[in-house]
Design an enzyme around this catalytic site. Structure first.
Site, PDB file in Angstrom:
ATOM      1  N   VAL A 139       0.837  -1.204   0.000  1.00 44.92           N
ATOM      2  CA  VAL A 139       0.000   0.000   0.000  1.00 44.92           C
ATOM      3  C   VAL A 139       0.870   1.251   0.000  1.00 44.92           C
ATOM      4  O   VAL A 139       1.767   1.391   0.831  1.00 44.92           O
ATOM      5  CB  VAL A 139      -0.902   0.029   1.256  1.00 44.92           C
ATOM      6  CG1 VAL A 139      -1.686   1.329   1.322  1.00 44.92           C
ATOM      7  CG2 VAL A 139      -1.848  -1.160   1.257  1.00 44.92           C
ATOM      8  N   ASP A 208      -6.927  -1.637  -8.235  1.00 46.62           N
ATOM      9  CA  ASP A 208      -5.714  -1.578  -7.407  1.00 46.62           C
ATOM     10  C   ASP A 208      -5.951  -0.720  -6.157  1.00 46.62           C
ATOM     11  O   ASP A 208      -5.579  -1.111  -5.042  1.00 46.62           O
ATOM     12  CB  ASP A 208      -4.564  -1.016  -8.260  1.00 46.62           C
ATOM     13  CG  ASP A 208      -3.284  -0.869  -7.469  1.00 46.62           C
ATOM     14  OD1 ASP A 208      -2.634  -1.885  -7.200  1.00 46.62           O
ATOM     15  OD2 ASP A 208      -2.939   0.276  -7.105  1.00 46.62           O
ATOM     16  N   LYS A 212      -6.005  -1.947  -2.169  1.00 50.46           N
ATOM     17  CA  LYS A 212      -5.198  -1.303  -1.118  1.00 50.46           C
ATOM     18  C   LYS A 212      -6.097  -0.839   0.027  1.00 50.46           C
ATOM     19  O   LYS A 212      -5.711  -0.902   1.201  1.00 50.46           O
ATOM     20  CB  LYS A 212      -4.412  -0.139  -1.709  1.00 50.46           C
ATOM     21  CG  LYS A 212      -3.290  -0.623  -2.625  1.00 50.46           C
ATOM     22  CD  LYS A 212      -2.728   0.519  -3.438  1.00 50.46           C
ATOM     23  CE  LYS A 212      -1.551   0.076  -4.293  1.00 50.46           C
ATOM     24  NZ  LYS A 212      -1.231   1.018  -5.359  1.00 50.46           N
TER      25      LYS A 212
HETATM   26  N1  HSE Z   1       0.313   0.062 -10.135  1.00 54.91           N
HETATM   27  C1  HSE Z   1       0.443   0.521  -8.787  1.00 54.91           C
HETATM   28  C2  HSE Z   1       0.211   2.013  -8.771  1.00 54.91           C
HETATM   29  C3  HSE Z   1       1.809   0.178  -8.293  1.00 54.91           C
HETATM   30  O1  HSE Z   1       0.238   2.619  -9.840  1.00 54.91           O
HETATM   31  O2  HSE Z   1      -0.019   2.586  -7.711  1.00 54.91           O
HETATM   32  C4  HSE Z   1       2.004   0.362  -6.817  1.00 54.91           C
HETATM   33  O3  HSE Z   1       1.155  -0.442  -6.062  1.00 54.91           O
END
Ligand code: HSE
Length: 329
Positions: A139, A208, A212
């Protein structure tokens, strides 16, 4: 001295290997694997030549040695698991992590899949085996959010959190607003610079950031939430016009993740916010505001993606384990 096995030689793995080779950290890499090959040496591998081989041939070691072989056979104290995130099954990383924990090896990972999907089970296994499972790098990249929660803010009640948790989206939004790039051009740049996930739809659809948020919420509140519990909208349908309209009002757009238990809010969505708001950070920066009972509001800002930036979080976890648990001469 601490021995480590490194599984995964993408952008993050190469950053970790490079920093271990460059800095005098008391860490030796005795096992390594990418998706096609592996290598083991109890006296320490030659990292420079493995990285050169990876660049030249596309794989680092012996094609007869797999990641599972390295995890099962190498002589190491901690496994560094930095393979790409699979948000659906968490595999093969969950299997790798379990195999290491069963061998009573500590695990440090940047892989969001296993922590979002199987943290409870993996944590219980680590406790049972008396080893550490740490995931600072999952994270907010280089921001030491887990260490802050665990140590600096210990004893505080965390009432809510708000954050910019995806560097790729933030980079795209910044480049679209500042340079007038199209969404596709900005995404291509983010991919070329190694910020995006192996599958960039994870970034732009808000998956993503939602993963997180799940990891943070479970760490803070232990409430067992899952990815499907997060209301999620990405930036993939956002037009340059929307950014221009926001700009006309002295505002901009950021992909904001928020968890406010008292209001039952768990959400990732593009939000119009004033340009001087603390969460309006540029490029691949991440920002995270915690609302707490004693410390009140705390905002942490730092690089959320990038090879060396993520290596910083992994090395912080490794050195924590080395200080606390490992006593090799
Ligand atoms: N692809 C993720 C981002 C990488 O751009 O935040 C880091 O977790």
């Amino acid at each position: 001295m601490m021995n480590v096995a490194l599984i995964g030689l993408g952008s993050v793995g190469r950053g970790v290997a490079g920093m271990i080779a460059k800095k005098d950290l008391g860490i030796t890499i005795t096992g390594i694997a990418d998706s096609k090959s592996g290598g083991m040496d109890p006296n320490g591998l030659d990292i420079a030549s493995l990285l050169a081989s990876k660049t030249r041939k596309g794989y680092c070691g012996d094609k007869k040695i797999s990641a599972s072989d390295v995890i099962a056979q190498a002589d190491y104290d901690a496994l560094i698991e930095v393979t790409p995130t699979n948000a659906l099954t968490g595999e093969p990383a969950i299997g790798y992590i379990k195999a290491a924990l069963i061998r009573k090896k500590h695990v440090v990972t940047s892989n969001k899949g296993p922590i979002a999907l199987a943290y409870k089970e993996l944590h219980a296994l680590a406790v049972k085996k008396g080893v550490a499972l740490r995931y600072e790098a999952t994270v907010a990249g280089a921001i030491p959010i887990m260490h802050t929660l665990e140590h600096g803010l210990a004893g505080n009640e965390i009432l809510a959190l708000y954050g910019v948790l995806n560097g790729t989206c933030n980079y795209i939004l910044t480049r679209m607003a500042a340079e007038g790039l199209t969404y596709e051009q900005a995404l291509m740049e983010a991919r070329e610079m190694g910020y995006a996930e192996a599958d960039p739809t994870y970034d732009v659809q808000g998956i993503d950031a939602a993963i997180k948020l799940v990891i943070l919420a479970n760490t803070i509140w232990g409430n067992g939430i899952r990815l499907n519990d997060v209301d999620r909208t990405g930036i993939d349908l956002l037009t340059p016009d929307a950014l221009r309209l926001a700009d006309d009002e002295g505002c901009t757009i950021r992909l904001i993740a928020e968890a406010i238990p008292r209001k039952h809010i768990l959400r990732v969505s593009p939000r119009i916010i004033e340009k001087n708001h603390p969460l309006v950070v540029d490029g691949t920066l991440n920002a995270l505001t915690l609302e707490t009972d004693m410390a009140k509001e705390i905002t942490l800002i730092g690089r959320g993606a990038g090879s060396i930036e993520t290596a910083s979080a992994i090395i912080g976890d490794l050195l924590f384990i080395k200080d606390r648990y490992v006593q090799r001469a």
